[in-house]
Design an enzyme around this catalytic site. Structure first.
Site, short mmCIF file in Angstrom:
data_model
loop_
_atom_site.label_atom_id
_atom_site.label_comp_id
_atom_site.label_asym_id
_atom_site.label_seq_id
_atom_site.Cartn_x
_atom_site.Cartn_y
_atom_site.Cartn_z
N LYS A 33 -39.23 74.52 -90.22
CA LYS A 33 -37.98 74.98 -90.83
C LYS A 33 -36.79 74.19 -90.26
CE LYS A 33 -37.67 78.73 -87.42
NZ LYS A 33 -37.92 80.16 -87.21
N ARG A 129 -35.37 93.41 -86.29
CA ARG A 129 -34.58 92.51 -87.14
C ARG A 129 -35.09 92.70 -88.56
NH1 ARG A 129 -34.84 86.26 -85.39
NH2 ARG A 129 -36.93 86.68 -86.20
N TYR A 253 -10.41 63.64 -72.04
CA TYR A 253 -9.54 64.74 -72.50
C TYR A 253 -9.31 65.77 -71.40
CZ TYR A 253 -9.67 63.24 -77.36
OH TYR A 253 -9.50 62.53 -78.52
N MET A 301 -15.61 63.50 -79.42
CA MET A 301 -16.31 63.51 -80.71
C MET A 301 -17.27 62.31 -80.84
SD MET A 301 -14.74 63.65 -84.58
CE MET A 301 -13.92 65.22 -84.41
C1 LIG Z 1 -39.00 80.13 -86.18
C2 LIG Z 1 -40.16 81.04 -86.15
C3 LIG Z 1 -41.28 80.71 -85.38
C4 LIG Z 1 -41.31 79.54 -84.43
O1 LIG Z 1 -40.74 79.93 -83.21
P1 LIG Z 1 -40.76 78.98 -81.93
O2 LIG Z 1 -40.17 79.80 -80.85
O3 LIG Z 1 -39.90 77.79 -82.27
O4 LIG Z 1 -42.16 78.59 -81.70
C5 LIG Z 1 -42.39 81.55 -85.46
N1 LIG Z 1 -42.38 82.65 -86.25
C6 LIG Z 1 -41.32 83.00 -86.99
C7 LIG Z 1 -41.36 84.22 -87.82
C8 LIG Z 1 -40.17 82.21 -86.95
O5 LIG Z 1 -39.10 82.58 -87.68
#
Ligand SMILES: *Cc1c(COP(=O)(O)O)cnc(C)c1O
Length: 357
Positions: A33, A129, A253, A301
């Site tokens: 993702k 959640r 800065y 930046m």
């Molecule tokens: C993002 C996600 C993962 C992966 O988690 P990591 O800590 O990056 O391994 C696994 N399960 C769900 C439901 C997620 O949303």
């Protein structure tokens, strides 16, 4: 051409995926993702597709990008659909779908589908959640099983504190899951990266490794298995200017850093617009031509200043690693008060360059 870039080592990605599968003795969905946590989802998927059990993404937009790039492996939508209208495409493109809420279950029952979808039914075992309440889970499972729109069902839940190795919450969540699961005969999936690496006692037919695929540890402390991960991304650039300053001179800065001694300052083409964390303080490690030194002054930046005083051979054109195999992204993240997940996802502007061997 500006020398800032991110090198992506696809062999390291494959090594980490194999490690996840091996240590868990389970099937593994590679979680790609958010554009593979900034590493480029399509290229990462192509590097893994010959051996992967499947992929997981956050939403249908991310899944479609993979299908359009020719990825044929199973793809799980980790939050399912956001509106019922997506079900048609989910069926057509053969995506797997999490169901975490009653409205999704009802929409799925009502849909007019020609084939039965693979559904991952999520339990809220204590993260609070998403996921069905333990009291409602078995009934939701029965409804799925009797729906002609649903084929295989995998039982899943997600741990809130698996990265804390001395915290009993994961055990409590596992117990809650086992109680609700009761006699349901189905595959299960509980483990993300910290759970794969640190909680061998948690059962899972399917694991869901994300951050570990990219070679970063999810733990604050050193951990044996995590030390076997290979960093996938190297964020690097070059020194574009050098100046010698006497003691007592401010750099950058706000003049927030003042030279403590006569200092040779290297200016590197990298900044927070590339995704380097702006809150990384003076002292954050960087490697110049393979030697460790420190960042000094505020991150700007487009530029970052580093201390070259003890590296007399370094100068204009020297290569600087901000994170990679020498400087760990997790160390930079913790200095900056964040986590490697976020610094990878924040990457932008820099070109991604891939290597296979
Ligand atoms: C993002 C996600 C993962 C992966 O988690 P990591 O800590 O990056 O391994 C696994 N399960 C769900 C439901 C997620 O949303």
């Amino acid at each position: 051409m500006r020398p800032a870039r991110a090198l992506i080592d696809l062999n390291a990605l494959r090594h980490n995926y194999r490690l996840a599968r091996e240590v868990s003795a389970a099937k593994a969905l590679a979680v790609i993702k958010a554009d593979a946590y900034g590493h480029g989802a399509v290229r990462c998927a192509k590097a893994l597709q010959d051996e992967v059990d499947g992929f997981a993404v956050a939403c249908i937009e991310e899944a479609l990008e993979l299908r359009e790039a020719g990825i044929r492996a199973p793809i799980l939508l980790l939050e399912g659909f956001f509106e019922a209208a997506e079900l048609e495409l989910i069926e057509q493109k053969d995506f797997w779908c999490v169901v975490h809420s009653l409205w999704q279950l009802e929409a799925l029952e009502r849909a007019q589908l020609n084939r039965a979808l693979t559904v991952w039914l999520k339990l809220d075992s204590g993260m609070h959640r998403v996921g069905f309440h333990p009291d409602d889970y078995v009934a939701a499972h029965e409804r799925l099983q009797t729906s002609s729109n649903v084929g295989k069902v995998v039982l899943m839940s997600h741990f809130a504190r698996a990265d804390e190795l001395d915290c009993s919450r994961s055990e409590e969540q596992l117990e809650a899951f086992e109680q609700v699961r009761g006699g349901i005969d189905a595959e299960i999936s509980l483990r993300n990266s910290p759970s794969v690496l640190g909680w061998p006692q948690v059962p899972s037919d399917w694991v869901r490794p994300g951050i570990m695929l990219y070679g970063a540890t999810p733990f604050e402390q050193p951990q044996a298995l995590a030390s076997q991960l290979q960093p996938v991304m190297t964020l690097e650039s070059k020194i574009i200017s050098v100046r010698e300053l006497p003691a007592g001179e401010p750099v950058g800065y706000a003049g927030s850093f003042v030279t403590e001694r006569p200092t040779r300052v290297g200016v590197v083409a990298m900044g927070y617009a590339d995704g380097y964390p702006r809150h990384a303080p003076t002292g954050t490690p960087v490697a110049v031509d393979g030697q460790l030194t420190r960042l000094i002054g505020r991150v700007s930046m487009d530029m970052i200043t580093v201390d070259l005083t003890d590296l007399p051979q370094a100068g204009l054109g020297s290569r600087v690693e901000f994170w990679g195999k020498q400087v760990l992204a997790s160390d930079v993240a913790s200095r900056a008060g964040t986590i490697p997940y976020q610094i990878f996802c924040n990457l932008r502007r820099v070109p991604l360059l891939y290597s296979e061997d």
